[in-house]
Design an enzyme around this catalytic site. Structure first.
Site: not given
Ligand code: NAD
Ligand code: ZN
Length: 344
Positions: A40, A43
């Site tokens: 994450t 990202h």
């Protein structure tokens, strides 16, 4: 204090000096000792479409961490919480509302109002992070700081792997990312027979072998059916753990499951990914979506599994002081890593 901040709406993360967080009456302030980089966070670093619509800028990010309690809110019950200054803790990164039907039923992982530390509110790539006391997990003394820092993704692996009975079963894990290989270790530890892990990345497949996979298969070179014959699996996999988020990997799982097989889905598929419903229906498959960790059953299981002798050591491949965070992000983005720890 020092923090890794998503300071600008563009690629990158920056080390900055920001204010120390203030705690509310039900919160605890944790002095972070180690944190780990999650997919994450990559990202967020890359500033992809999901990050652009999700992450407030500027904000300190990060949600995989461990540290020490340095301040306790005035309303935190001293006897019931048993929290003390100096306690070693990790914390559940999903802050739940406590009021929705699922929260009230004790099914906090299904809260419809979940807020993520380091995603929707200030995170743990910082010298200090404020979290609700309820979210803390007090660490047993015999669990190392390194392992404590990765309880969040370890929890994803445990939650997914324990979704179905694995004893004596043949298990397919698609995706040898950190979560897939931890799930492989858990599956073997709890008594699965064959644990076959697929990926297209040899570095990660090697880690999967070291974590206990019976066979680690590079699907860009090898055929899963051939591996099944070699293992004398005549019918198909009993349990599938989807941990790649790649539609073709999920398709191969549907293809190789036995009739009546069970699939736990953790990997996040791209929007509109197709599903071969004929396989699901005519094989009578059971498919379960998995989000986060059970609060706090998964956390108790994690501590107990490690104390029972589960070995996760190979999953942690890199350590950097936070001043070298760029090296940490670079190696994560290259795919040539397991978990990467940042030391505060
Ligand atoms: P990761 O991206 O590090 O691992 C995914 C792996 O899949 C990579 O090693 C990649 O090489 C591999 N892969 C690519 N193509 C493949 C193919 N055709 N077949 C098999 N493998 C292939 O991710 P991670 O951190 O280990 O997380 C696993 C997945 O779970 C990701 O999709 C992530 O977004 C998701 N996730 C979901 C939750 C949740 O709560 N549901 C929580 C954390 C992570
Ligand atoms: Zn809720």
């Amino acid at each position: 204090m020092k923090a890794l901040v998503k300071a600008k709406p563009e690629e990158g993360i920056w080390l900055a000096d920001i204010g120390k967080p203030e705690i509310g009456p039900n919160d605890v302030l944790v002095k972070v000792r180690k944190s780990a980089i999650c997919g994450t966070d990559v990202h967020i670093y890359n500033w992809d479409a999901w990050a652009q619509k999700t992450i407030p800028v500027p904000m300190a990010v990060g949600h995989e961490f461990m540290g020490e309690v340095v301040e306790i809110g005035s309303e935190v019950h001293p006897e019931h919480s048993k929290l003390k200054i100096g306690d070693r803790v990790s914390a559940e990164g999903h802050v739940t509302c406590g009021y929705c039907r699922n929260c009230r039923a004790g099914e906090r992982h299904l809260c419809r109002n979940t807020v993520g530390i380091g995603v929707n509110r200030p995170g743990a790539f910082a010298e200090y992070v404020a979290v609700p006391a309820f979210n803390l997990y007090r660490l047993p003394d015999d669990i190392s700081d390194d392992l404590a820092a990765i309880f969040d993704p370890f929890g994803n692996a445990v939650h997914t792997a324990l979704a179905f009975d694995l004893v004596g079963e043949d298990v397919l894990i698609t995706g040898a990312g950190p979560i897939g290989i931890m799930a492989a270790a858990v599956a073997r530890f709890v008594g699965a027979r064959h644990v076959v892990v697929t990926d297209i990345n040899d570095y990660r497949l090697d880690l999967a072998r070291r974590m206990g996979a019976t066979r680690a298969v590079n699907v860009s070179r090898e055929n899963l059916r051939d591996v099944m014959s070699e293992l004398k699996m005549t019918e198909g996999f009993d349990v599938g753990l989807e941990m790649s988020g790649v539609p073709s990997a999920f398709a191969s799982m549907l293809e190789t499951m036995n009739h009546g097989g069970k699939i736990a889905m953790l990997g996040i598929m791209p929007n509109g990914a197709g599903v071969d419903w004929d396989k699901v229906i005519f094989k009578g498959l059971e498919i379960k979506g998995i989000y986060g960790r059970r609060m706090f059953e998964t956390w108790y299981k994690m501590g107990a599994l490690l104390q029972a002798g589960l070995d996760l050591a190979p999953v942690i491949t890199h350590h950097f002081p936070v001043s070298d965070y760029q090296k940490g992000f670079d190696v994560m983005r290259s795919g040539q890593s397991g978990k990467v720890i940042l030391e505060w």
